[in-house]
Motif scaffolding. Structure first.
Motif: not given
Length: 103
Positions: A44-50, A55-66
């Motif tokens: 669970g911890l590994l999945a949440s960190l992944t 999907f985030s940059t700072g406090q915003q959700l981001t969809l990019d190459a990651r």
């Protein structure tokens, strides 16, 4: 309070937490229920960190190459590729997506 106080406090807390782990009786750790709980928490911890890192940059959700890199790595895992191949697939996907201007 200075930054060094917080750094030292974090070090003391980290060391105390690790030391407390040595004080747990061995028979508790041999219990099947405890092993299952520890394994589940690790996953669970590994999945949440992944997810947070993908999907985030700072406090915003981001969809990019990651996101593409995570998808490529997931596909490689489903195909039962060795770990090194999974990492290379994710890195290559991220590089290609960034080269294409998507992140």
């Amino acid at each position: 309070m200075s930054l060094w106080f917080w750094i030292l406090a974090a070090c003391v807390i980290s060391y105390a937490t690790k030391f407390a782990g040595y004080l747990v009786p061995a028979k508790w750790m041999k219990n099947e229920r405890m092993s299952r709980i520890a394994a589940t928490m690790t996953i669970g911890l590994l999945a949440s960190l992944t997810v947070v890192n993908a999907f985030s940059t700072g406090q915003q959700l981001t969809l990019d190459a990651r996101v593409g890199a995570l998808l490529a790595a997931a596909i490689a895992l489903v195909l039962r590729a060795p770990f090194l191949v999974v990492v290379i697939a994710g890195a290559a996907a991220a590089a290609l997506l960034r080269l294409a201007g998507w992140g």
